[in-house]
Design a protein around this motif. Sequence first.
Motif, PDB file in Angstrom:
ATOM      1  N   SER A  13       0.808  -1.221   0.000  1.00  0.00           N
ATOM      2  CA  SER A  13       0.000   0.000   0.000  1.00  0.00           C
ATOM      3  C   SER A  13       0.842   1.274   0.000  1.00  0.00           C
ATOM      4  O   SER A  13       0.339   2.363  -0.248  1.00  0.00           O
ATOM      5  CB  SER A  13      -0.926   0.017   1.226  1.00  0.00           C
ATOM      6  OG  SER A  13      -0.181   0.179   2.419  1.00  0.00           O
ATOM      7  N   ILE A  14       2.142   1.135   0.271  1.00  0.00           N
ATOM      8  CA  ILE A  14       2.995   2.314   0.374  1.00  0.00           C
ATOM      9  C   ILE A  14       3.280   2.888  -1.010  1.00  0.00           C
ATOM     10  O   ILE A  14       3.635   2.162  -1.934  1.00  0.00           O
ATOM     11  CB  ILE A  14       4.324   1.975   1.088  1.00  0.00           C
ATOM     12  CG1 ILE A  14       4.045   1.524   2.517  1.00  0.00           C
ATOM     13  CG2 ILE A  14       5.261   3.177   1.086  1.00  0.00           C
ATOM     14  CD1 ILE A  14       5.275   1.055   3.247  1.00  0.00           C
ATOM     15  N   LYS A  22      12.511  10.278  11.822  1.00  0.00           N
ATOM     16  CA  LYS A  22      11.565   9.474  11.042  1.00  0.00           C
ATOM     17  C   LYS A  22      11.294   8.148  11.753  1.00  0.00           C
ATOM     18  O   LYS A  22      10.152   7.688  11.838  1.00  0.00           O
ATOM     19  CB  LYS A  22      12.127   9.216   9.639  1.00  0.00           C
ATOM     20  CG  LYS A  22      11.168   8.478   8.703  1.00  0.00           C
ATOM     21  CD  LYS A  22      11.805   8.200   7.355  1.00  0.00           C
ATOM     22  CE  LYS A  22      11.985   9.450   6.548  1.00  0.00           C
ATOM     23  NZ  LYS A  22      12.410   9.165   5.140  1.00  0.00           N
ATOM     24  N   HIS A  23      12.346   7.536  12.272  1.00  0.00           N
ATOM     25  CA  HIS A  23      12.200   6.294  13.033  1.00  0.00           C
ATOM     26  C   HIS A  23      11.363   6.532  14.291  1.00  0.00           C
ATOM     27  O   HIS A  23      10.507   5.712  14.644  1.00  0.00           O
ATOM     28  CB  HIS A  23      13.596   5.774  13.402  1.00  0.00           C
ATOM     29  CG  HIS A  23      13.610   4.443  14.071  1.00  0.00           C
ATOM     30  ND1 HIS A  23      14.698   3.961  14.758  1.00  0.00           N
ATOM     31  CD2 HIS A  23      12.664   3.469  14.188  1.00  0.00           C
ATOM     32  CE1 HIS A  23      14.433   2.763  15.252  1.00  0.00           C
ATOM     33  NE2 HIS A  23      13.201   2.453  14.915  1.00  0.00           N
ATOM     34  N   SER A  24      11.580   7.661  14.944  1.00  0.00           N
ATOM     35  CA  SER A  24      10.808   7.990  16.143  1.00  0.00           C
ATOM     36  C   SER A  24       9.329   8.159  15.822  1.00  0.00           C
ATOM     37  O   SER A  24       8.459   7.747  16.599  1.00  0.00           O
ATOM     38  CB  SER A  24      11.354   9.271  16.784  1.00  0.00           C
ATOM     39  OG  SER A  24      12.676   9.090  17.240  1.00  0.00           O
ATOM     40  N   ALA A  67       6.325   5.943  17.427  1.00  0.00           N
ATOM     41  CA  ALA A  67       5.181   6.541  18.117  1.00  0.00           C
ATOM     42  C   ALA A  67       3.866   6.108  17.489  1.00  0.00           C
ATOM     43  O   ALA A  67       2.902   5.756  18.184  1.00  0.00           O
ATOM     44  CB  ALA A  67       5.308   8.067  18.099  1.00  0.00           C
ATOM     45  N   MET A  68       3.820   6.123  16.171  1.00  0.00           N
ATOM     46  CA  MET A  68       2.606   5.722  15.461  1.00  0.00           C
ATOM     47  C   MET A  68       2.297   4.250  15.711  1.00  0.00           C
ATOM     48  O   MET A  68       1.146   3.867  15.956  1.00  0.00           O
ATOM     49  CB  MET A  68       2.779   5.966  13.962  1.00  0.00           C
ATOM     50  CG  MET A  68       1.496   6.027  13.174  1.00  0.00           C
ATOM     51  SD  MET A  68       0.789   7.672  13.137  1.00  0.00           S
ATOM     52  CE  MET A  68       1.969   8.522  12.124  1.00  0.00           C
ATOM     53  N   PHE A  69       3.322   3.411  15.667  1.00  0.00           N
ATOM     54  CA  PHE A  69       3.153   1.978  15.852  1.00  0.00           C
ATOM     55  C   PHE A  69       2.643   1.671  17.260  1.00  0.00           C
ATOM     56  O   PHE A  69       1.885   0.726  17.463  1.00  0.00           O
ATOM     57  CB  PHE A  69       4.487   1.268  15.601  1.00  0.00           C
ATOM     58  CG  PHE A  69       4.372  -0.207  15.350  1.00  0.00           C
ATOM     59  CD1 PHE A  69       3.734  -0.691  14.214  1.00  0.00           C
ATOM     60  CD2 PHE A  69       4.909  -1.118  16.237  1.00  0.00           C
ATOM     61  CE1 PHE A  69       3.635  -2.052  13.971  1.00  0.00           C
ATOM     62  CE2 PHE A  69       4.802  -2.486  16.009  1.00  0.00           C
ATOM     63  CZ  PHE A  69       4.167  -2.960  14.875  1.00  0.00           C
ATOM     64  N   PRO A 127       1.435  10.123   5.858  1.00  0.00           N
ATOM     65  CA  PRO A 127       0.347   9.204   5.492  1.00  0.00           C
ATOM     66  C   PRO A 127       0.825   7.785   5.199  1.00  0.00           C
ATOM     67  O   PRO A 127       0.077   6.824   5.412  1.00  0.00           O
ATOM     68  CB  PRO A 127      -0.283   9.844   4.252  1.00  0.00           C
ATOM     69  CG  PRO A 127       0.695  10.843   3.763  1.00  0.00           C
ATOM     70  CD  PRO A 127       1.501  11.267   4.927  1.00  0.00           C
ATOM     71  N   GLU A 128       2.074   7.645   4.749  1.00  0.00           N
ATOM     72  CA  GLU A 128       2.590   6.299   4.475  1.00  0.00           C
ATOM     73  C   GLU A 128       2.794   5.521   5.775  1.00  0.00           C
ATOM     74  O   GLU A 128       2.524   4.314   5.838  1.00  0.00           O
ATOM     75  CB  GLU A 128       3.906   6.389   3.688  1.00  0.00           C
ATOM     76  CG  GLU A 128       3.824   7.189   2.396  1.00  0.00           C
ATOM     77  CD  GLU A 128       2.691   6.737   1.495  1.00  0.00           C
ATOM     78  OE1 GLU A 128       2.450   5.516   1.371  1.00  0.00           O
ATOM     79  OE2 GLU A 128       2.023   7.621   0.901  1.00  0.00           O
ATOM     80  N   VAL A 129       3.252   6.205   6.819  1.00  0.00           N
ATOM     81  CA  VAL A 129       3.415   5.549   8.125  1.00  0.00           C
ATOM     82  C   VAL A 129       2.051   5.179   8.699  1.00  0.00           C
ATOM     83  O   VAL A 129       1.878   4.104   9.289  1.00  0.00           O
ATOM     84  CB  VAL A 129       4.189   6.449   9.103  1.00  0.00           C
ATOM     85  CG1 VAL A 129       4.271   5.808  10.491  1.00  0.00           C
ATOM     86  CG2 VAL A 129       5.598   6.716   8.593  1.00  0.00           C
TER      87      VAL A 129
END
Length: 397
Positions: A10-11, A101-103, A107-109, A129-131
Amino acid sequence: MSSTTKRISSISPSLTLAITAKAKAMKAEGKSVIGFGAGEPDFNTPQHIIDAAKDALDKGYTKYTPSSGLPALRKKIAEKFKEEQGLDYDPSQIIVSSGAKHSIFNAMFALVEDGDEVIIPAPYWLTYPEVVKVCGGKSVFVEGRKENHFKIAPEDLKKAITPKTKLLIFNSPSNPTGAVYTEEEIRAIGKVVEEAGIWVISDEIYSKLIYDGVQHFSIARVSEKVKEHTVIVDGVSKTYAMTGWRIGWLAAPKEVAKAIDSFQSHATSNPTSISQYAALAALNGSEEELIKMRDIFNDRRKFMIERIRSIDGLDCIEPDGAFYIMLIVDRLYGKRYNGRKINGSLDIADMLLEKGVAVVPGIAFGDDECVRLSYAISKEDIAEGLDRIEAFVKEVF
């Protein structure tokens, strides 16, 4: 049947990288290309930071560190939050990762479940939006109007919130617009967030790159309730010209920080040890080089704004931070260049490449009326690039 998962499939490919690849191919053919796509300072990392990394190597600091980062680095980051924003964090609430970006992903995960809605002000950094997709969420975009310097209004945010809303991604100073929200504006947005009881991921990676006396204000300062529902993301990449060192961090409520630490211990073990020692030197050292870099960026910013506004058919909205300008190009739409009709920002980006100018199409950021220019390139290149853009516009009109 696809061999990859729905999450990965989906990315969307990065339009930024696609334009960069085209520009590099042209340069390899010997063609002159001015690249306005840069998302990193064009300065080298300050020498005292490089020396700290060399010293870490000489001392054999090349082993695993704690998964959440060096204790001394986490302590220093917590002290910085207190000194600069008046925010109290225990070092255990700081998680150092392999870049901001990793952070953001961590956080989102940690916060987003399948089907959760994530509100993203537009224009937005194209990775957000990709994350959200990868984490199973749904992006809900709220338009930042040009007449308000691309910033969203509290009432528009309130309208976008539903029972499925989990969090708001807030980015000030902004990539791609350079917009900086005032304390009053942030308090108004924070009030909406607090009343709704939603989370905030506050991306503050450009917080030190603000110009002409404009001040940074973290949304976590609005109230203790907002702070307890906010994850702040920052790092050394932009501030200290350390993009390739890959060190960022987040500050979060204890339960969230603990969960992220556990996840990161399995995902990456820890951020690079040597880079962490370099980051510690950056935070402990003088900000003299940062101030010089910021002054140079500010000079370029002012030059670029004045030059753009002298070109008939183009406009921009003055940014207060970061190192980007959104060039408004929609007055060219419907016209023709070399027999081809201009339908949007992708067409503009492709056609400008023929003139030897690489820009990022605004559609990648959720605003098809613009293209993004970076002033993290030399003033001489900025001048030459804008001359080429003006020549393009004159051929269109």
